[in-house]
Each structure stands twice: as structure tokens, then as C-alpha cells.
Design an enzyme around this catalytic site. Sequence first.
Site, mmCIF file in Angstrom:
data_model
loop_
_atom_site.group_PDB
_atom_site.id
_atom_site.type_symbol
_atom_site.label_atom_id
_atom_site.label_comp_id
_atom_site.label_asym_id
_atom_site.label_seq_id
_atom_site.Cartn_x
_atom_site.Cartn_y
_atom_site.Cartn_z
ATOM 1 N N HIS A 221 0.812 -1.215 0.000
ATOM 2 C CA HIS A 221 0.000 0.000 0.000
ATOM 3 C C HIS A 221 0.849 1.270 0.000
ATOM 4 O O HIS A 221 0.313 2.374 -0.018
ATOM 5 C CB HIS A 221 -0.924 -0.025 1.237
ATOM 6 C CG HIS A 221 -2.065 0.926 1.170
ATOM 7 N ND1 HIS A 221 -2.209 1.995 2.022
ATOM 8 C CD2 HIS A 221 -3.124 0.979 0.334
ATOM 9 C CE1 HIS A 221 -3.303 2.661 1.732
ATOM 10 N NE2 HIS A 221 -3.889 2.072 0.713
ATOM 11 N N ASP A 228 16.939 10.001 -8.679
ATOM 12 C CA ASP A 228 18.382 10.267 -8.552
ATOM 13 C C ASP A 228 18.867 10.221 -7.106
ATOM 14 O O ASP A 228 19.917 10.789 -6.782
ATOM 15 C CB ASP A 228 18.749 11.623 -9.168
ATOM 16 C CG ASP A 228 18.705 11.593 -10.696
ATOM 17 O OD1 ASP A 228 18.739 10.482 -11.263
ATOM 18 O OD2 ASP A 228 18.641 12.668 -11.311
ATOM 19 N N LYS A 408 -4.202 11.188 4.358
ATOM 20 C CA LYS A 408 -3.899 10.536 5.635
ATOM 21 C C LYS A 408 -2.905 11.436 6.366
ATOM 22 O O LYS A 408 -1.689 11.286 6.225
ATOM 23 C CB LYS A 408 -3.281 9.155 5.426
ATOM 24 C CG LYS A 408 -4.102 8.211 4.504
ATOM 25 C CD LYS A 408 -3.544 8.206 3.116
ATOM 26 C CE LYS A 408 -4.043 7.090 2.221
ATOM 27 N NZ LYS A 408 -5.409 6.714 2.211
#
Length: 488
Positions: A221, A228, A408
Amino acid sequence: MSPLLFLLYFFNVMAAISILFFRKKQVGSTLAWLLVFAFVPWLGFLLYFFLGSTRKLRLFRRWFRPNPRLAEYGPSPGENARALLSGQFNLSSQGREGCRDLMLLNLQGAGAVYTQGNSARLLVDAEKKYESLFRDIEEAQETIHVLYFIFKTQDECGRKLLDLLVRKARQGVKVRVIYDTLGCLKTHRVDFDPLIQAGGMVYGYLPSPLRTVLQVNYRMHRKMVIIDGKVAYTGGINIGDDYLGKDKRITPWRDTSVRLTGPCVQQVQRQFIRDWVFLDSQAARPYVEKIDSSQSLEQCMKEENTGQVGVQIVSSGPDSLYPYTKESYLGMITRARRYLYIQTPYFIPDDTLLTALRCASRAGVDVRLMIPGVPDKAYAYHVTMWHAGELLRWGIPVYRYPGFLHAKTFVMDDMVASIGSTNLDIRSFDLDYELNALVYDRDFALECRKVFLQDQEKSRRLTREEYQSRPLPDKVKAGLLRLVAPLL
């Protein structure tokens, strides 16, 4: 009783004993599985083995163990802990001194190395994230590492990213991609053939059918891109047009990501390397070029100061001894003194988190929760609403965003903000591989607080009267679904 039924019954009893005495998970989940064993006595242990147990990761240790060479690279958590305890890190600026114990919690639990000298840029929608991400990929010179739970190759933004990766691979840039095979069932391995033909490398989680069956309920998830070894992205935004609000069923779509530079990028890179080696060791035909070779690691692992921001990268998964992302959230809840603002698409906590939120609120902390007003999953929304009712009983305000809220984020006391892939639900804590970035910086936390308050102005506060007047079928669904929520 036939021998087959006897064996099924025997293994059912053994599975019940196993979760009673050896399962290091919350009591609610354990009780839910015991109910399954009681009501489905012949199939309970099979359901538990494939959907609930994480012990099989240790049972098949030889298959799943990470390459031991990875431990040789990057700072040692022990050295980092000693530096924090001895005061070697100057935490007096930007309000970080009050977070030393939270840093130690994440370090000594999840092994999350604390770094300073970083910069962090908040990205509050997919359009801004994609624009910045594609620009950074265009400028890549050496490596591009991409991991997404959902990578919709048939969507416009998915095709654009894939075409860009193909072009960079043809230029000689080392491109590696991981996607979750069950996260988006419409994405197929053949979709990545142009990238593979251009020299790119691609793994789906999981590459082996047998191992996929054994781990069918575990999901990769995490969302992260490292370019780079100098720039990293993480957060809640996957690759798909619905994240741009183009899905008429779920719109508008509100999400959050963060762009990181500085020494913390090395920690995001190390997690990608671990995930890649994990999959490489299982593939029937692994790539000849190994990412953990000395030359490849030197190319990937860069460390340069770009700012003054402190960052910790906290990862966890079903192979973790404890749910470290959950512990990180708990650490923020219990250490909050003034306010704690939370945004999550799914609010399905266990008793520990609920108790912590209740205690924080009673201690005078301004706790606020924001959830979607437009759900993407009906069952998750019903359970979220049931738990939201618990907060309302304690006087904790709950806001419903006028759309689908997929962010979230936690922000606490103008000192620290957490942005990542971890939902505030039991699945994220126990069954999914997750990654969060904790940003210790007053300016960044203030920006996150400002964004929350702006979202709050658009949202509608859920009242107790409105909650209690929900239709009876919704109440019944919520009451029933919350019993099986620990299994989902």
C-alpha cells in the site's frame, strides 16, 4: 468422522490456540477470528491462514527474508539514538525540542532514522503532485524508482507517466517500478512491456503465483517515488484519473502528498531497495542487475543538506513485529498538548486508539477528525460512521468533507505533521505495507494546520442529532460490519 474432516477440525483447533497464545494483535481482531472458527469450524483455519495470519511470513522465512547486505548501508539506528539522547542534534529550532521522545519512539521501534537538513513541500491535490513529479522525472539523470499501490496504466495520467518513464529509460536512466497486482485489477503486466523493452524493470506485488496465494490479503500500500536519490515523494496519491476528480461517482477528490529533499530521501530509498530485493528474491526470472550491488547502491544513495527540516520515515507491514505506523500515531495523540487535527478516509480504530483520543480530548487537547462526505466503499463508510459516533459522545468534533477525502494526515501542536499512506484503520496497521513521513518543522506544521482549517470551512460538522437520526438500515449495517471490520 472422516479423516479429512478430522484434519480440518484439528487444524481449526490449532489455529484457535495459535491466535489465543501467540497472536500479538489487538483483542478485537482475535475475538473476531475466534467467532469465525466457531461459526465456520471446517474452513475457519483456512480463512485465517490466507486472510489473517502474519505468522506464515516467519514460517516461510527463507522465501521472504530481506537481503542481509541492506543492513550495511545508511546510519545505524543505535548511533542515531545515541545522538538524540546526547543532544548532538540541535532540536531547539522550529519547535522540535518537545518532539525528542516521539523521535526516539519511532527510532527505537520502527528503526526510523531521524535526519535534519531536509526540505519538505506540501502538495494538497493530485494536479500539483503530478505536475511537480513529472517535472522532476524529466530532469532525472541516473535513477527513477516508482512504487504505487495503484498505477492505472490505461488512464490519461497513467499513460503520461508510463510514456515519460519509457523515454527516460531509453536515455539510459535506470527505471524500476513496483505496483500492487490486486490494487488495480485493470492494470496488467503487458501494459509495462514498452518500458521493459526500453530497459526498465518492473515487478508486480507479488511476482510468483504461489506466493501471491499465500499473501493474498497483504497489500503493498506504500506510495513513493525516488529520483536520482535526491528527491522523494510519498503520501496518499496514487496514479489514476480519479485522483484528479474525473470519476463522476467520487468527486471532488481531496488528497495530500509531500515532496522531500535532503538526507531523509536516503531513508525512503532504502525502503524501496528492501521492497525490490524482497520481490527480486521471489521472481521466477529475476533481473540480472541487482539493486543492492555496491555500484548500484552508490548510484542510488545520495545525502545532501537542502534545508532545515527534520524528518523521520516510518514503515511497517505484516512482517513487522509491531504495527509501527500505529505506534507513531499513538505517540502523536498522547504527546499532543494543544491540538491534534486528523484527516483520514477510513476511521476504523481499535480500542487503544479510541481510548487515546478520548483521553487527549478530556485533557484539554483540541482533537478534530475529518472524514469523507462522499464514500468510495460503503462498508468502510458505515463502520467509520459507527466509530465517529463514539467521538461525538465525547465531544470530539467530526467533519465531513464535501467529496472523497483520501488524505492521511496528522498535525500536532505546530510542531510535527505526519503525511503518508497509512489509513486510520486496522487493515493498514496489521495487513498492509505502509510508509509515513513525519515532518518536524513549525512552518510545515502551520501550513498543514492552515490546510485543515480551509478544508474545515468547506466541510459540514456532524451533529449528534444528525448522527442519531440516520436511517435504521444504516445503523444495522454499521453495527454488524463493525464486528467483522478487524478481518477486512
